[in-house]
Motif scaffolding. Structure first.
Motif, PDB file in Angstrom:
ATOM      1  N   GLU A  70       0.833  -1.206   0.000  1.00 43.86           N
ATOM      2  CA  GLU A  70       0.000   0.000   0.000  1.00 43.86           C
ATOM      3  C   GLU A  70       0.869   1.258   0.000  1.00 43.86           C
ATOM      4  O   GLU A  70       0.540   2.249  -0.661  1.00 43.86           O
ATOM      5  CB  GLU A  70      -0.931   0.005   1.220  1.00 43.86           C
ATOM      6  CG  GLU A  70      -2.094  -0.967   1.136  1.00 43.86           C
ATOM      7  CD  GLU A  70      -1.715  -2.388   1.561  1.00 43.86           C
ATOM      8  OE1 GLU A  70      -0.490  -2.660   1.733  1.00 43.86           O
ATOM      9  OE2 GLU A  70      -2.626  -3.210   1.720  1.00 43.86           O
ATOM     10  N   CYS A  71       1.971   1.224   0.733  1.00 45.89           N
ATOM     11  CA  CYS A  71       2.873   2.368   0.749  1.00 45.89           C
ATOM     12  C   CYS A  71       3.493   2.613  -0.614  1.00 45.89           C
ATOM     13  O   CYS A  71       3.616   3.755  -1.068  1.00 45.89           O
ATOM     14  CB  CYS A  71       3.963   2.168   1.807  1.00 45.89           C
ATOM     15  SG  CYS A  71       3.445   2.589   3.490  1.00 45.89           S
ATOM     16  N   ARG A  72       3.908   1.550  -1.278  1.00 50.40           N
ATOM     17  CA  ARG A  72       4.493   1.711  -2.627  1.00 50.40           C
ATOM     18  C   ARG A  72       3.491   2.331  -3.576  1.00 50.40           C
ATOM     19  O   ARG A  72       3.843   3.241  -4.349  1.00 50.40           O
ATOM     20  CB  ARG A  72       4.980   0.355  -3.166  1.00 50.40           C
ATOM     21  CG  ARG A  72       6.285  -0.126  -2.552  1.00 50.40           C
ATOM     22  CD  ARG A  72       6.873  -1.274  -3.352  1.00 50.40           C
ATOM     23  NE  ARG A  72       5.973  -2.433  -3.351  1.00 50.40           N
ATOM     24  CZ  ARG A  72       6.015  -3.404  -2.434  1.00 50.40           C
ATOM     25  NH1 ARG A  72       6.879  -3.325  -1.431  1.00 50.40           N
ATOM     26  NH2 ARG A  72       5.184  -4.423  -2.523  1.00 50.40           N
ATOM     27  N   ARG A  73       2.266   1.850  -3.536  1.00 54.01           N
ATOM     28  CA  ARG A  73       1.241   2.402  -4.418  1.00 54.01           C
ATOM     29  C   ARG A  73       0.941   3.863  -4.115  1.00 54.01           C
ATOM     30  O   ARG A  73       0.551   4.625  -4.992  1.00 54.01           O
ATOM     31  CB  ARG A  73      -0.029   1.559  -4.333  1.00 54.01           C
ATOM     32  CG  ARG A  73       0.076   0.212  -5.015  1.00 54.01           C
ATOM     33  CD  ARG A  73      -1.259  -0.512  -5.099  1.00 54.01           C
ATOM     34  NE  ARG A  73      -1.679  -1.044  -3.810  1.00 54.01           N
ATOM     35  CZ  ARG A  73      -1.304  -2.231  -3.347  1.00 54.01           C
ATOM     36  NH1 ARG A  73      -0.459  -3.000  -4.040  1.00 54.01           N
ATOM     37  NH2 ARG A  73      -1.739  -2.669  -2.175  1.00 54.01           N
ATOM     38  N   ALA A  74       1.122   4.261  -2.846  1.00 52.32           N
ATOM     39  CA  ALA A  74       0.865   5.648  -2.457  1.00 52.32           C
ATOM     40  C   ALA A  74       2.090   6.536  -2.649  1.00 52.32           C
ATOM     41  O   ALA A  74       2.034   7.738  -2.379  1.00 52.32           O
ATOM     42  CB  ALA A  74       0.421   5.696  -1.002  1.00 52.32           C
ATOM     43  N   GLY A  75       3.197   5.954  -3.104  1.00 53.79           N
ATOM     44  CA  GLY A  75       4.409   6.729  -3.298  1.00 53.79           C
ATOM     45  C   GLY A  75       5.171   6.984  -2.010  1.00 53.79           C
ATOM     46  O   GLY A  75       6.063   7.851  -1.984  1.00 53.79           O
ATOM     47  N   LEU A  76       4.877   6.228  -0.982  1.00 51.36           N
ATOM     48  CA  LEU A  76       5.555   6.394   0.314  1.00 51.36           C
ATOM     49  C   LEU A  76       6.725   5.427   0.375  1.00 51.36           C
ATOM     50  O   LEU A  76       6.679   4.385   1.029  1.00 51.36           O
ATOM     51  CB  LEU A  76       4.582   6.154   1.474  1.00 51.36           C
ATOM     52  CG  LEU A  76       3.452   7.176   1.612  1.00 51.36           C
ATOM     53  CD1 LEU A  76       2.421   6.703   2.634  1.00 51.36           C
ATOM     54  CD2 LEU A  76       4.020   8.534   2.008  1.00 51.36           C
ATOM     55  N   THR A  77       7.781   5.774  -0.324  1.00 49.94           N
ATOM     56  CA  THR A  77       8.948   4.891  -0.378  1.00 49.94           C
ATOM     57  C   THR A  77      10.217   5.695  -0.109  1.00 49.94           C
ATOM     58  O   THR A  77      10.233   6.910  -0.181  1.00 49.94           O
ATOM     59  CB  THR A  77       9.062   4.233  -1.752  1.00 49.94           C
ATOM     60  OG1 THR A  77       9.095   5.246  -2.770  1.00 49.94           O
ATOM     61  CG2 THR A  77       7.875   3.313  -2.002  1.00 49.94           C
TER      62      THR A  77
END
Length: 362
Positions: A355-362
């Motif tokens: 979910e973080c990757r999809r939200a750009g939280l990387t």
């Protein structure tokens, strides 16, 4: 900030000893020799809401020690009980503290205790909640703006459903004046735009009570008829979401929150909670600590205050009112991560890595 308050930053950096208020001493007010160390009481309402012990307390103590290296800090947690906090106030007065930072369990019920402190010439700084009685200063966030942010976000999340929407309002503790401010702010955005199908007040901001109340709301309204939930803080959001999930409500309606607790931020990433309100605790604690040190030293609070507030009795006292910030999935990185409140590792711990990757939280 005045020179006298700025000068406190030059105090020794020695770490003071935090003293638990477990017994009454034999102090005689806050009269002390000019060269003696100052004592500051920090009285917090509970540990149910995570912010008090994980954010406010350490930040307040850090600021006090920064400005007053030889100050002693006397901390107490009232466990959500007015009677306990009244006893803790009595103990602070008996110990002869020089100032008290008070986050009241119940603002009205603490009025007499604030009066006792004033009679003993001990200034009380109302922290986060506008306690009644003769307080000397006030530090908090604009409560109505918190509610407005929540209401606006809920309408945005509901989109076209807002016109015919039916929401549940999970308000905070009726003994907390902030809860009324949050509600008033939210209603200024919501009234006339949605139907408030159920509304609850939640004593002690109890997550468990919110769970029970939401269960009752689902039973009364039907699992598919709730299109939004106004939850006044993250604990109430957690209880509401737990009840909705237990009743197999899917998809979950948008749910608001407040305090930017780590669990709430993770729920936002996981699409269970729509938003929270971030109140940067650092500036609030910095202002509260600075006011407490200035008050303990008998200095005017005008150098710390950025404004004024009118108390329930009509008195005008120095105040710092800070601006809250709305946090949604799109703004996590620019708020709580950017400010160093949480790391991406904390937020994106399993099972939220995808979910973080999809939200750009990387």
């Amino acid at each position: 900030m005045t020179a006298c308050v700025r000068d406190t930053a030059l105090a020794l950096a020695a770490v003071s000893t935090a003293v638990s208020l477990t017994a009454c001493g034999s102090g005689t007010g806050n009269i002390s020799d000019p060269g003696s160390a100052r004592k500051i009481g920090v009285l917090l309402p509970d540990s149910t809401t995570a912010r008090w012990e994980t954010r406010d307390r350490p930040l307040l103590e850090q600021r006090i020690r920064q400005l007053c290296g030889d100050c002693t800090i006397e901390h107490a947690d009232a466990k959500g009980d007015v009677a306990i906090q009244q006893e803790q106030m009595d103990s602070s007065i008996a110990h002869g503290v020089d100032a008290i930072v008070l986050a009241a369990v119940d603002a009205r019920a603490m009025s007499a205790s604030v009066g006792k402190a004033a009679a003993a010439h001990i200034p009380v700084i109302a922290y986060d909640r506008l306690a009644e009685g003769p307080i000397s200063g006030y530090v908090s966030f604009d409560g109505q703006e918190v509610g407005r942010l929540q209401g606006k976000a809920l309408l945005t999340a509901m989109g076209a459903k807002a016109h015919d929407g039916r929401i549940v309002m999970m308000n905070g503790d009726p003994g907390d004046p902030n809860a009324l401010s949050f509600k008033q702010g939210a209603l200024s955005e919501l009234q006339g735009k949605v139907t408030i199908a159920k509304e609850y007040d939640t004593p002690e901001w109890s997550t468990e009570t919110a769970d029970l109340n939401m269960t009752e709301a689902v039973s009364a309204l039907g699992a598919g008829s709730i299109t939004g939930v106004y939850a006044a803080n993250d604990g109430l959001a957690a209880g509401s979401i737990a009840a909705l999930k237990a009743d197999k409500v899917s998809p979950l309606p948008p749910v608001t929150g407040q305090d930017a607790e780590l669990a709430a931020v993770r729920r936002i990433v996981g699409a269970e909670q729509y938003m929270t309100v971030y109140k940067p605790f650092g500036p609030e604690a910095a202002a509260g600590g600075a006011m407490a040190v200035a008050a303990a030293r008998g200095q005017r609070l005008d150098g710390v205050a950025t404004g004024q507030v009118k108390t329930h009795s009509g008195e005008v006292v120095p105040a710092v009112l800070l601006t809250p910030v709305s946090v949604t999935l799109a703004t996590i990185g620019d708020t709580v991560v950017k400010d160093g409140v949480y790391t991406l590792k904390q937020i994106c711990a399993p099972p939220l890595a995808g979910e973080c990757r999809r939200a750009g939280l990387t």
